[in-house]
Design an enzyme around this catalytic site. Structure first.
Site, short mmCIF file in Angstrom:
data_model
loop_
_atom_site.label_atom_id
_atom_site.label_comp_id
_atom_site.label_asym_id
_atom_site.label_seq_id
_atom_site.Cartn_x
_atom_site.Cartn_y
_atom_site.Cartn_z
N MET A 17 0.87 -1.19 0.00
CA MET A 17 0.00 0.00 0.00
C MET A 17 0.90 1.23 0.00
O MET A 17 1.60 1.50 0.99
CB MET A 17 -0.90 0.01 1.23
CG MET A 17 -2.00 -1.05 1.19
SD MET A 17 -3.06 -1.00 2.65
CE MET A 17 -2.05 -1.85 3.86
N ALA A 18 0.87 1.95 -1.12
CA ALA A 18 1.70 3.15 -1.24
C ALA A 18 1.33 4.13 -0.13
O ALA A 18 0.14 4.36 0.14
CB ALA A 18 1.50 3.78 -2.61
N GLN A 70 8.07 -3.89 -5.40
CA GLN A 70 7.07 -3.79 -6.46
C GLN A 70 7.43 -2.70 -7.45
O GLN A 70 7.84 -1.61 -7.05
CB GLN A 70 5.70 -3.50 -5.86
CG GLN A 70 4.62 -3.60 -6.92
CD GLN A 70 3.24 -3.33 -6.39
OE1 GLN A 70 2.94 -2.22 -6.00
NE2 GLN A 70 2.40 -4.34 -6.38
N CYS A 100 -3.17 -1.46 -9.85
CA CYS A 100 -3.49 -0.14 -9.28
C CYS A 100 -4.50 0.61 -10.13
O CYS A 100 -4.27 0.81 -11.32
CB CYS A 100 -2.20 0.67 -9.15
SG CYS A 100 -2.50 2.23 -8.35
N GLY A 224 -4.76 -5.99 3.19
CA GLY A 224 -4.33 -4.61 3.05
C GLY A 224 -4.93 -3.70 4.10
O GLY A 224 -4.39 -3.56 5.22
N ARG A 225 -6.09 -3.12 3.78
CA ARG A 225 -6.65 -2.08 4.65
C ARG A 225 -6.91 -2.54 6.07
O ARG A 225 -6.80 -1.76 7.01
CB ARG A 225 -7.92 -1.52 4.00
CG ARG A 225 -7.60 -0.69 2.75
CD ARG A 225 -8.82 -0.47 1.90
NE ARG A 225 -9.29 -1.74 1.34
CZ ARG A 225 -10.42 -1.91 0.68
NH1 ARG A 225 -11.22 -0.88 0.50
NH2 ARG A 225 -10.77 -3.09 0.21
C1 LIG Z 1 -3.70 3.30 0.46
C2 LIG Z 1 -3.53 2.17 -0.50
C3 LIG Z 1 -2.41 2.10 -1.31
C4 LIG Z 1 -2.23 1.04 -2.20
N1 LIG Z 1 -1.08 0.98 -2.95
C5 LIG Z 1 -0.86 -0.11 -3.73
C6 LIG Z 1 0.39 -0.27 -4.39
O1 LIG Z 1 1.29 0.56 -4.31
N2 LIG Z 1 0.54 -1.39 -5.14
C7 LIG Z 1 -0.44 -2.34 -5.27
O2 LIG Z 1 -0.25 -3.35 -5.96
N3 LIG Z 1 -1.62 -2.22 -4.64
C8 LIG Z 1 -1.83 -1.14 -3.87
N4 LIG Z 1 -3.01 -1.05 -3.16
C9 LIG Z 1 -3.99 -2.15 -3.26
C10 LIG Z 1 -3.77 -3.18 -2.14
O3 LIG Z 1 -2.53 -3.84 -2.28
C11 LIG Z 1 -4.89 -4.24 -2.15
O4 LIG Z 1 -4.86 -4.91 -3.39
C12 LIG Z 1 -6.28 -3.64 -1.94
O5 LIG Z 1 -6.27 -2.69 -0.90
C13 LIG Z 1 -7.31 -4.72 -1.63
O6 LIG Z 1 -6.99 -5.41 -0.46
P1 LIG Z 1 -7.74 -5.09 0.95
O7 LIG Z 1 -9.22 -5.22 0.69
O8 LIG Z 1 -7.23 -6.14 1.88
O9 LIG Z 1 -7.38 -3.69 1.33
C14 LIG Z 1 -3.22 0.02 -2.30
C15 LIG Z 1 -4.35 0.09 -1.49
C16 LIG Z 1 -4.52 1.14 -0.60
C17 LIG Z 1 -5.76 1.16 0.28
#
Ligand SMILES: Cc1cc2nc3c(=O)[nH]c(=O)nc-3n(C[C@H](O)[C@H](O)[C@H](O)COP(=O)(O)O)c2cc1C
Length: 338
Positions: A17-18, A70, A100, A224-225
């Site tokens: 998560m960026a 990544q 993304c 993630g979240r």
């Molecule tokens: C704040 C934020 C930043 C994210 N940045 C990236 C990233 O840099 N690269 C990526 O592949 N996914 C990124 N994601 C997506 C997450 O890796 C993940 O696929 C997505 O949040 C779904 O998973 P979750 O429901 O468990 O949050 C980001 C998600 C969030 C909320």
């Protein structure tokens, strides 16, 4: 669970998560049970590599192995060069981001926008796999939109290109983060390839993790979240998957200690000025759903120095003692209202 030569501790991963999963947070998640973590995305554009942000994102000093970086971009040669650049700086696994949905990324034809162009996906994957001698993995979504779910095609292209693991978020690019993640496509992808598949999207509890693993047959889950402000979710999920029983919530004393460690590592990583500011969102997540958390967050956001911020956070967690020796999320709010 294994990626190339790297044996992982368990199959519960923290999602990249960026702006969130910087080195201190990844380290904390790993210490608290995550079997694997991927760094925030690094730009493939060579002009950006010298920036302070890129330098931080490629800093893996002291990080628990394997160190996975990544990369994101749309030009096969740039991505291949970027992969090499990161491997030279210690990356042991390269993950390509085609998941993304953010406009800034998609307008430049990277992230999930690439899913529309299967021929370009193929060229990118071959270029990166051919450029480095470490495992290359792919993170993607189920398709461009619901009418164009091409995850099965992308998975086949990836496997043929030599990609060693797939992570699939159960939403399309057009879905953004709306609606519920679906797991049927992840199950179909898992059934169609021999390489490991990681299921991602809306995994928020140990039960949900078990459900997603059963439903998809995936080799691992990625969270993630739900890990924001709750990095101990990894040991909770891993314990539940292994035993079928729940760990109790963390001790207030433990969280107090790990908050202090996290903040100090965060300040050391970003420097004091930026550190105080970027720590606010983490602190906000930690105190969310705790008694008095919202009032505290608003006051804490006004503090400008690391010393004040550290002290305030410490006092806040000390105050949570009165609700019990373990963190009490909703219960504490109810007690406050009573
Ligand atoms: C704040 C934020 C930043 C994210 N940045 C990236 C990233 O840099 N690269 C990526 O592949 N996914 C990124 N994601 C997506 C997450 O890796 C993940 O696929 C997505 O949040 C779904 O998973 P979750 O429901 O468990 O949050 C980001 C998600 C969030 C909320």
């Amino acid at each position: 669970m294994q990626i190339g030569p790297h044996q992982l501790r368990n199959n519960v991963f923290v999602a990249p998560m960026a702006g969130v999963t910087d080195r201190p947070f990844r380290q904390l998640c790993k210490e608290l049970g995550a079997g694997y973590a991927v760094s925030e995305m690094a730009a493939s554009n060579p002009r950006l590599w010298a920036s302070e942000k890129s330098a931080r994102r490629t800093d893996h000093a002291g990080e628990m192995e394997p160190k996975a970086v990544q990369i994101a971009g749309a030009d096969p040669q740039d991505l291949a060069d970027c992969a090499k650049f990161n491997v030279d700086r210690g990356a042991q696994i390269i993950d390509i981001n085609m998941g993304c949905p953010v406009k800034k990324v998609c307008n430049n034809w990277c992230g999930s926008a690439l899913l529309q162009h299967e021929d370009l996906v193929e060229r990118i994957l071959h270029a990166v796999v051919g450029a480095v001698d470490v495992p290359v993995t792919l993170k993607f979504r189920t398709g461009w939109n619901r009418e164009n779910k091409n995850a099965l095609n992308i998975a086949r292209i990836a496997e043929q290109a030599g990609i060693q693991m797939l992570t699939l978020h159960g939403r399309t690019r057009a879905d953004g983060y709306t609606g519920d993640a679906e797991y049927e496509t992840i199950a179909a992808v898992k059934a169609s390839v021999k390489i490991p598949v990681v299921a991602n999207g809306d995994i928020t509890t140990p039960e949900k993790a078990r459900y997603v693993l059963e439903k998809t047959g995936a080799d691992a889950v990625m969270v993630g979240r739900a890990a924001q402000g709750r990095p101990w979710i990894f040991r909770e999920i891993a314990h539940f998957l292994a035993t079928g029983t729940h760990l109790p919530p963390p001790l207030v004393a433990e969280v107090r200690h790990l908050m202090s460690e996290h903040l100090q590592a965060h300040y050391a990583f970003y420097g004091d000025f930026l550190g105080v500011r970027t720590a606010r969102k983490h602190i906000g997540w930690y105190v969310r759903d705790l008694a008095g958390g919202e009032d505290f967050r608003q006051e804490m956001n006004k503090l400008e120095s690391t010393t004040e911020q550290l002290r305030a956070v410490d006092q806040f967690f000390e105050s949570q003692w009165k609700y019990g020796e373990r963190l009490q999320y909703r219960l504490a709010e109810e007690m406050l209202a009573a």
